[in-house]
Design a protein around this motif. Structure first.
Motif, short mmCIF file in Angstrom:
data_model
loop_
_atom_site.label_atom_id
_atom_site.label_comp_id
_atom_site.label_asym_id
_atom_site.label_seq_id
_atom_site.Cartn_x
_atom_site.Cartn_y
_atom_site.Cartn_z
N ASP A 76 0.86 -1.19 0.00
CA ASP A 76 0.00 0.00 0.00
C ASP A 76 0.90 1.24 0.00
O ASP A 76 1.46 1.59 1.04
CB ASP A 76 -0.90 0.00 1.23
N PRO A 77 1.07 1.90 -1.16
CA PRO A 77 1.98 3.05 -1.23
C PRO A 77 1.65 4.18 -0.25
O PRO A 77 2.55 4.96 0.09
CB PRO A 77 1.82 3.53 -2.68
N THR A 78 0.42 4.27 0.24
CA THR A 78 0.11 5.33 1.21
C THR A 78 0.87 5.13 2.52
O THR A 78 0.99 6.06 3.32
CB THR A 78 -1.39 5.42 1.50
N GLU A 79 1.40 3.93 2.75
CA GLU A 79 2.18 3.68 3.97
C GLU A 79 3.49 4.46 3.99
O GLU A 79 4.14 4.54 5.03
CB GLU A 79 2.47 2.18 4.12
N ARG A 184 0.41 14.09 10.68
CA ARG A 184 -0.48 14.37 9.53
C ARG A 184 -0.99 15.81 9.56
O ARG A 184 -1.01 16.49 8.53
CB ARG A 184 -1.68 13.40 9.55
N ASN A 185 -1.39 16.27 10.72
CA ASN A 185 -2.03 17.58 10.81
C ASN A 185 -1.06 18.74 10.97
O ASN A 185 -1.38 19.86 10.58
CB ASN A 185 -3.05 17.58 11.94
N ALA A 186 0.11 18.47 11.52
CA ALA A 186 1.06 19.56 11.75
C ALA A 186 2.08 19.73 10.62
O ALA A 186 2.54 20.85 10.38
CB ALA A 186 1.80 19.32 13.06
N PHE A 187 2.41 18.64 9.93
CA PHE A 187 3.57 18.71 9.06
C PHE A 187 3.34 18.30 7.60
O PHE A 187 4.25 18.44 6.78
CB PHE A 187 4.70 17.84 9.63
N ALA A 190 -2.20 19.73 3.10
CA ALA A 190 -3.61 19.34 3.09
C ALA A 190 -3.93 18.59 1.81
O ALA A 190 -3.25 18.74 0.79
CB ALA A 190 -4.48 20.60 3.20
N GLY A 191 -4.96 17.78 1.85
CA GLY A 191 -5.38 17.05 0.66
C GLY A 191 -4.61 15.75 0.50
O GLY A 191 -3.67 15.45 1.24
N ASP A 192 -5.03 15.00 -0.52
CA ASP A 192 -4.40 13.71 -0.78
C ASP A 192 -3.31 13.86 -1.83
O ASP A 192 -3.47 14.59 -2.81
CB ASP A 192 -5.46 12.71 -1.29
N PRO A 195 -1.63 9.85 -6.59
CA PRO A 195 -1.35 8.41 -6.46
C PRO A 195 -0.14 7.94 -7.26
O PRO A 195 0.62 7.08 -6.78
CB PRO A 195 -2.64 7.76 -6.99
N GLU A 196 0.05 8.50 -8.44
CA GLU A 196 1.19 8.09 -9.26
C GLU A 196 2.50 8.49 -8.61
O GLU A 196 3.46 7.72 -8.56
CB GLU A 196 1.08 8.70 -10.66
N SER A 197 2.55 9.72 -8.09
CA SER A 197 3.75 10.19 -7.39
C SER A 197 4.01 9.36 -6.14
O SER A 197 5.15 9.02 -5.82
CB SER A 197 3.59 11.66 -7.03
#
Length: 227
Positions: A76-79, A184-187, A190-192, A195-197
């Motif tokens: 899962d690349p989001t990891e 996530r919130n401090a550093f 914003a936004g997603d 996916p390719e990057s």
């Protein structure tokens, strides 16, 4: 007949068990040889000194942590996003007694172990990791010294029980969630992310960690690499 790497792992398994139970200062090569069921001289075929043996042990534990991270990236690349990466790293370290001792500076367990000669090598890989997450804009660009701030935050979570014992009652999963939320919130922007990057950076960082692991394995299991 046992292969050299199998025998090395048996020695390292014995060293890990004894270190967790007795601490670095009290463990001897004789103890490790007896626990591994081999002669003392056989230990020295792999590592010339106690310091080298325990450096190899820490490196082997690091390989396990890095492998877990790489598997997560590739599933899962989001990891690879900083908030997930640092939360997963936190949990991996806290669940491994030797890694936990290392990141929390537990001198009772680590004793007089010297700073690894490979810390510089690890730092170079760390610098490359930092370059990649900046290249792919995974951290905000409006926070001064943002990477330092992220690392300092993660380090604080590792050390919080030492500084504030009242937080020891909070389980590691809860701390990891708090660390994830903070980063996530401090550093992070914003936004997603694209996916390719994200897939690209996950692959690049996975390859980077694979390269570090290969160098660690070569040093651990190839005596001539240590001179």
């Amino acid at each position: 007949m046992a292969q050299p790497t199998d025998r090395a792992d048996r020695i390292l398994d014995a060293a890990a068990e004894l270190m967790v139970r007795l601490g670095y200062r009290k463990v001897t090569i004789d103890d490790i040889a007896r626990r591994a069921g081999i002669g003392k001289g056989t230990v020295y075929l792999h590592w010339r000194t106690k310091e080298q043996l325990f450096e190899a042990l820490i490196m082997r534990e690091s390989i396990g942590v890095l492998n877990g991270l790489v598997e997560a990236f590739r599933a899962d690349p989001t990891e690879v996003l900083p908030h997930r990466f640092f939360a997963r790293s936190f949990l991996a370290a806290m669940r491994d007694p030797l890694m936990k001792a290392l990141v929390t500076g537990d001198t009772e367990l680590l004793g007089s172990m010297k700073r690894s000669a490979h810390q510089g090598q690890s730092q170079r890989f760390g610098d490359r990791y930092r370059e990649l997450i900046f290249k792919h804009r995974l951290l905000r660009d409006d926070v001064p010294d943002v990477y330092m701030a992220v690392v300092a935050t993660a380090t604080g979570f590792h050390l919080t029980d030492n500084i504030n014992p009242e937080f020891a009652a909070l389980d590691d999963e809860a701390k990891a969630r708090a660390l994830e939320h903070t980063i996530r919130n401090a550093f992070e922007p914003a936004g997603d992310p694209d996916p390719e990057s994200l897939a690209t950076v996950a692959d690049e960082i996975g390859n980077l960690f694979d390269e570090l692991n290969a160098q660690f394995r070569e040093w651990i299991y190839t005596p001539q690499q240590r001179g």
